[in-house]
Scaffold this motif. Structure first.
Motif, PDB file in Angstrom:
ATOM      1  N   ASN A   2     -22.230  -4.851   6.519  1.00 42.24           N
ATOM      2  CA  ASN A   2     -21.002  -5.464   5.804  1.00 42.24           C
ATOM      3  C   ASN A   2     -20.462  -4.335   5.159  1.00 42.24           C
ATOM      4  O   ASN A   2     -19.022  -3.858   5.100  1.00 42.24           O
ATOM      5  N   ARG A   3     -20.886  -4.024   4.097  1.00 32.72           N
ATOM      6  CA  ARG A   3     -20.182  -3.611   3.044  1.00 32.72           C
ATOM      7  C   ARG A   3     -19.965  -2.252   3.098  1.00 32.72           C
ATOM      8  O   ARG A   3     -18.571  -1.555   2.432  1.00 32.72           O
ATOM      9  N   VAL A   4     -21.065  -1.651   3.927  1.00 27.52           N
ATOM     10  CA  VAL A   4     -20.234   0.065   4.327  1.00 27.52           C
ATOM     11  C   VAL A   4     -19.257   0.628   5.145  1.00 27.52           C
ATOM     12  O   VAL A   4     -18.294   0.348   4.436  1.00 27.52           O
ATOM     13  N   LEU A   5     -18.831  -1.075   6.297  1.00 28.67           N
ATOM     14  CA  LEU A   5     -17.691  -1.049   7.037  1.00 28.67           C
ATOM     15  C   LEU A   5     -16.687  -1.609   6.220  1.00 28.67           C
ATOM     16  O   LEU A   5     -15.723  -0.456   6.132  1.00 28.67           O
ATOM     17  N   ALA A   6     -16.646  -2.650   5.039  1.00 24.77           N
ATOM     18  CA  ALA A   6     -15.750  -2.462   4.338  1.00 24.77           C
ATOM     19  C   ALA A   6     -15.381  -1.937   3.667  1.00 24.77           C
ATOM     20  O   ALA A   6     -14.084  -2.294   3.447  1.00 24.77           O
ATOM     21  N   SER A   7     -15.943  -0.944   2.859  1.00 22.64           N
ATOM     22  CA  SER A   7     -15.672  -0.295   2.033  1.00 22.64           C
ATOM     23  C   SER A   7     -15.113   0.831   2.989  1.00 22.64           C
ATOM     24  O   SER A   7     -14.070   1.518   2.387  1.00 22.64           O
ATOM     25  N   ARG A   8     -15.415   0.937   3.787  1.00 21.91           N
ATOM     26  CA  ARG A   8     -14.791   2.538   4.773  1.00 21.91           C
ATOM     27  C   ARG A   8     -13.343   1.491   5.584  1.00 21.91           C
ATOM     28  O   ARG A   8     -12.725   2.388   5.121  1.00 21.91           O
ATOM     29  N   ILE A   9     -13.329   0.368   6.147  1.00 21.52           N
ATOM     30  CA  ILE A   9     -12.005   0.144   5.918  1.00 21.52           C
ATOM     31  C   ILE A   9     -10.813  -0.166   4.826  1.00 21.52           C
ATOM     32  O   ILE A   9      -9.515   0.584   5.043  1.00 21.52           O
ATOM     33  N   VAL A  10     -11.262  -0.540   3.453  1.00 26.31           N
ATOM     34  CA  VAL A  10     -10.318  -0.307   2.772  1.00 26.31           C
ATOM     35  C   VAL A  10      -9.752   0.848   1.943  1.00 26.31           C
ATOM     36  O   VAL A  10      -8.554   1.404   1.222  1.00 26.31           O
ATOM     37  N   SER A  11     -11.065   1.908   2.022  1.00 32.33           N
ATOM     38  CA  SER A  11     -10.351   3.574   2.016  1.00 32.33           C
ATOM     39  C   SER A  11      -9.533   4.025   2.891  1.00 32.33           C
ATOM     40  O   SER A  11      -9.119   4.905   2.640  1.00 32.33           O
ATOM     41  N   SER A  12      -9.510   3.122   4.129  1.00 25.93           N
ATOM     42  CA  SER A  12      -8.858   4.261   5.189  1.00 25.93           C
ATOM     43  C   SER A  12      -7.380   3.115   4.625  1.00 25.93           C
ATOM     44  O   SER A  12      -5.863   4.286   4.819  1.00 25.93           O
ATOM     45  N   ILE A  13      -7.291   2.468   4.632  1.00 29.72           N
ATOM     46  CA  ILE A  13      -5.853   1.512   4.141  1.00 29.72           C
ATOM     47  C   ILE A  13      -5.500   2.348   2.624  1.00 29.72           C
ATOM     48  O   ILE A  13      -3.946   2.344   2.705  1.00 29.72           O
ATOM     49  N   GLN A  14      -6.267   2.225   1.529  1.00 31.03           N
ATOM     50  CA  GLN A  14      -6.075   3.344   0.535  1.00 31.03           C
ATOM     51  C   GLN A  14      -5.283   4.459   0.395  1.00 31.03           C
ATOM     52  O   GLN A  14      -4.365   4.990   0.638  1.00 31.03           O
ATOM     53  N   ASP A  15      -6.387   5.420   1.680  1.00 30.61           N
ATOM     54  CA  ASP A  15      -5.287   6.884   2.268  1.00 30.61           C
ATOM     55  C   ASP A  15      -3.884   6.496   2.946  1.00 30.61           C
ATOM     56  O   ASP A  15      -3.124   7.787   2.423  1.00 30.61           O
ATOM     57  N   VAL A  16      -3.491   5.845   3.727  1.00 36.61           N
ATOM     58  CA  VAL A  16      -2.237   4.741   4.342  1.00 36.61           C
ATOM     59  C   VAL A  16      -0.951   5.113   3.081  1.00 36.61           C
ATOM     60  O   VAL A  16      -0.021   5.401   3.524  1.00 36.61           O
ATOM     61  N   ILE A  17      -1.583   4.269   2.061  1.00 37.97           N
ATOM     62  CA  ILE A  17      -0.552   3.879   1.569  1.00 37.97           C
ATOM     63  C   ILE A  17      -0.365   4.477   0.127  1.00 37.97           C
ATOM     64  O   ILE A  17       0.766   4.399  -1.000  1.00 37.97           O
ATOM     65  N   SER A  18      -0.881   5.135  -0.280  1.00 40.12           N
ATOM     66  CA  SER A  18      -1.405   6.267  -1.779  1.00 40.12           C
ATOM     67  C   SER A  18      -0.606   7.354  -1.335  1.00 40.12           C
ATOM     68  O   SER A  18      -0.326   8.011  -1.912  1.00 40.12           O
ATOM     69  N   SER A  19      -0.468   7.321   0.011  1.00 45.56           N
ATOM     70  CA  SER A  19       0.823   8.375  -0.071  1.00 45.56           C
ATOM     71  C   SER A  19       2.088   7.901   0.028  1.00 45.56           C
ATOM     72  O   SER A  19       3.402   8.461  -0.287  1.00 45.56           O
ATOM     73  N   GLY A  20       2.661   7.294  -0.587  1.00 46.57           N
ATOM     74  CA  GLY A  20       3.505   6.763  -0.665  1.00 46.57           C
ATOM     75  C   GLY A  20       4.164   5.782  -1.772  1.00 46.57           C
ATOM     76  O   GLY A  20       2.545   7.108  -2.937  1.00 46.57           O
ATOM     77  N   PRO A  21       5.367   5.883  -3.187  1.00 48.07           N
ATOM     78  CA  PRO A  21       5.263   5.726  -4.554  1.00 48.07           C
ATOM     79  C   PRO A  21       4.580   4.848  -4.908  1.00 48.07           C
ATOM     80  O   PRO A  21       4.130   3.650  -4.242  1.00 48.07           O
ATOM     81  N   ASN A  22       4.097   5.285  -6.041  1.00 51.01           N
ATOM     82  CA  ASN A  22       3.813   3.675  -7.056  1.00 51.01           C
ATOM     83  C   ASN A  22       2.390   3.262  -6.715  1.00 51.01           C
ATOM     84  O   ASN A  22       1.537   2.451  -6.436  1.00 51.01           O
ATOM     85  N   SER A  23       1.584   4.482  -6.464  1.00 57.32           N
ATOM     86  CA  SER A  23       0.734   4.448  -5.730  1.00 57.32           C
ATOM     87  C   SER A  23      -0.998   3.966  -6.967  1.00 57.32           C
ATOM     88  O   SER A  23      -1.361   3.372  -7.125  1.00 57.32           O
ATOM     89  N   SER A  24      -0.249   3.903  -8.030  1.00 54.55           N
ATOM     90  CA  SER A  24      -0.898   3.098  -9.406  1.00 54.55           C
ATOM     91  C   SER A  24      -1.080   1.841  -9.352  1.00 54.55           C
ATOM     92  O   SER A  24      -1.894   0.866  -9.829  1.00 54.55           O
ATOM     93  N   LEU A  25      -0.054   1.743  -8.701  1.00 56.85           N
ATOM     94  CA  LEU A  25       0.520  -0.534  -9.107  1.00 56.85           C
ATOM     95  C   LEU A  25       0.015  -0.838  -7.863  1.00 56.85           C
ATOM     96  O   LEU A  25      -0.831  -0.738  -7.286  1.00 56.85           O
ATOM     97  N   SER A  26      -0.475  -1.825  -8.165  1.00 59.57           N
ATOM     98  CA  SER A  26      -1.061  -3.347  -6.783  1.00 59.57           C
ATOM     99  C   SER A  26       0.188  -3.458  -6.191  1.00 59.57           C
ATOM    100  O   SER A  26       1.221  -3.207  -6.378  1.00 59.57           O
ATOM    101  N   VAL A  27      -0.700  -3.471  -4.528  1.00 59.04           N
ATOM    102  CA  VAL A  27       0.392  -3.226  -4.136  1.00 59.04           C
ATOM    103  C   VAL A  27       0.208  -4.354  -2.351  1.00 59.04           C
ATOM    104  O   VAL A  27      -0.874  -4.942  -2.659  1.00 59.04           O
ATOM    105  N   SER A  28       1.296  -5.777  -2.392  1.00 62.29           N
ATOM    106  CA  SER A  28       1.134  -6.689  -2.136  1.00 62.29           C
ATOM    107  C   SER A  28       1.639  -6.616  -0.716  1.00 62.29           C
ATOM    108  O   SER A  28       2.136  -5.522  -0.095  1.00 62.29           O
TER     109      SER A  28
END
Ligand SMILES: *Cc1c(COP(=O)(O)O)cnc(C)c1O
Length: 403
Positions: A2-28
């Protein structure tokens, strides 16, 4: 595992949203945004002229523009989506101690609006493809419990009138509304569409909210556009529209000085101040819809190579507004899906990505747990698997780059 898959999923999300602005702030999930619009000018106009409250020109203009965008013949702007739903239900004949059929997977306001009228929610199951009321399950359920009489369709088990069916266009995905309307016609039960999340969503080229008797859209701060707080009833029924307008303005008869009211009305109209903001937001809607579609496609690419997850997409002939882009965990076991879901949520929250699971099922909340209900196996199963992803248009670079 679970942990491996969960961290892959979260990093995929991170990849998408960190291409936007304000990537250092928390994202709702969905944040209000006013840059690049006439928000300040419009609101300032209200303050400068003193027209901030329940009369003024922005409300009419906002309603006209809602009609133009959705194709509705009538729009009545109200203070919020919840009171809009309550008013809509009242107008189609929902009375105290009657039952309204709703899906269990929705925001609590769907059930609250029923209860505010002294009526009782009755839950029917959803379909996994749309997360909305399943018309086949609905039809079976009605055949099971309902009987048509001279005084309306009655639930034989409770002896109460079934006064309305209220499908929800969940997360902006259009419900199979034509099929649901057909069931309503068969049983002589009016349809109110909870289109709170569905501005910009269409089925068969008809805007969500316009296939039933009346639909309600919300402009709460987290919706696709916001008026601070607000909602609108849309309908093609001119009598219903007239009553909506009348009852939402204290049922006052128009007169230069007399205060005369011909029924118990509500004070539900959207203030001019909010409508002024709404006009500025509406002007931005097309750009938001395009940016959100691109964001959806980015998520789709990001998840393509991961097994065990899928992005929800709309059914054929339907266009979703991508209000909340939604991930589904496809494990065969709901218990395993739930444990993976919780792992993902916890990991994401630690990295400042404020992912949310879908709502607790309405029939499991204390105030609705003794409401009548069909068996809800699909809703129970789906509720363990769904995660809403950050979906603000400002997360996609195409949106902000045009300012
Ligand atoms: C937001 C929402 C509402 C209520 O709208 P408010 O404007 O917040 O009162 C009702 N139903 C659904 C499905 C919603 O998402």
């Amino acid at each position: 595992m679970n942990r491996v898959l969960a961290s892959r999923i979260v990093s995929s999300i991170q990849d998408v949203i960190s291409s936007g602005p304000n990537s250092s702030l928390s994202v709702s999930l969905h944040e209000p945004f006013f840059d690049g619009t006439a928000a300040i000018e419009n609101v300032t106009d209200c303050i400068r002229t003193g027209w901030v409250s329940s009369a003024g020109t922005w409300v009419k203009r906002f309603e006209d523009e809602i009609c133009q965008f959705t194709g509705a013949e009538h729009a009545i702007a109200v203070v919020n989506g919840t009171s809009g739903l309550r008013l809509a239900l009242h107008l189609v004949g929902v009375v105290p101690n009657s039952e309204v059929i709703i899906p269990p997977l929705s925001f609590v306001a769907t059930a609250n609006a029923v209860a505010h009228l002294g009526a009782i929610p009755n839950f029917s199951d959803i379909h996994s493809s749309t997360l909305a009321l399943d018309p086949v399950a609905l039809s079976h359920y009605l055949s099971d419990i309902a009987v048509k009489t001279d005084s309306g369709t009655i639930n034989r088990r409770t002896n109460r009138l079934i006064s309305a069916i209220m499908p929800v266009h969940v997360f902006g995905f259009p419900a199979p509304i034509n099929e649901i309307v057909k069931v309503g016609l068969e049983w002589n039960i009016p349809i109110v569409e909870d289109a709170a999340e569905a501005l910009g969503s269409w089925s068969n080229n008809i805007h969500c909210g316009l296939c039933g008797s009346v639909g309600v859209i919300s402009f709460n701060g987290n919706k696709i556009i916001t008026t601070g707080g607000g909602g609108v009833l849309i309908t093609n029924d001119c009598h219903l529209a007239k009553s909506a307008r009348h009852l939402s303005t204290t049922a006052k008869l128009s007169h230069p000085w007399e205060f005369y009211h011909d029924s118990i009305g509500w004070n539900d109209r959207m203030p001019n101040l909010n409508a002024a903001l709404g006009v500025a937001q509406l002007e931005d809607l097309d750009r938001r819809l395009s940016a959100k579609l691109l964001l959806f496609q980015q998520y789709q690419d990001a998840f393509q190579c991961l097994s065990g997850v899928e992005l929800l997409h709309s059914i054929p002939n339907a266009i979703a507004n991508n209000w909340l882009i939604t991930l589904r965990l496809t494990n065969s076991s709901p218990i395993e899906a739930l444990s993976l879901r919780n792992e993902i949520l916890s990991l994401a929250h630690h990295s400042g990505i404020l992912l949310r699971p879908s709502w607790s099922l309405l029939n499991q909340l204390p105030m609705f747990s003794s409401s009548p209900s069909a068996p809800l196996p699909v809703a129970v199963n789906q509720s363990h698997r769904l995660i809403n992803l950050p979906s603000s248009p400002q997360l996609h670079p195409s949106y902000t780059s045009t300012f």
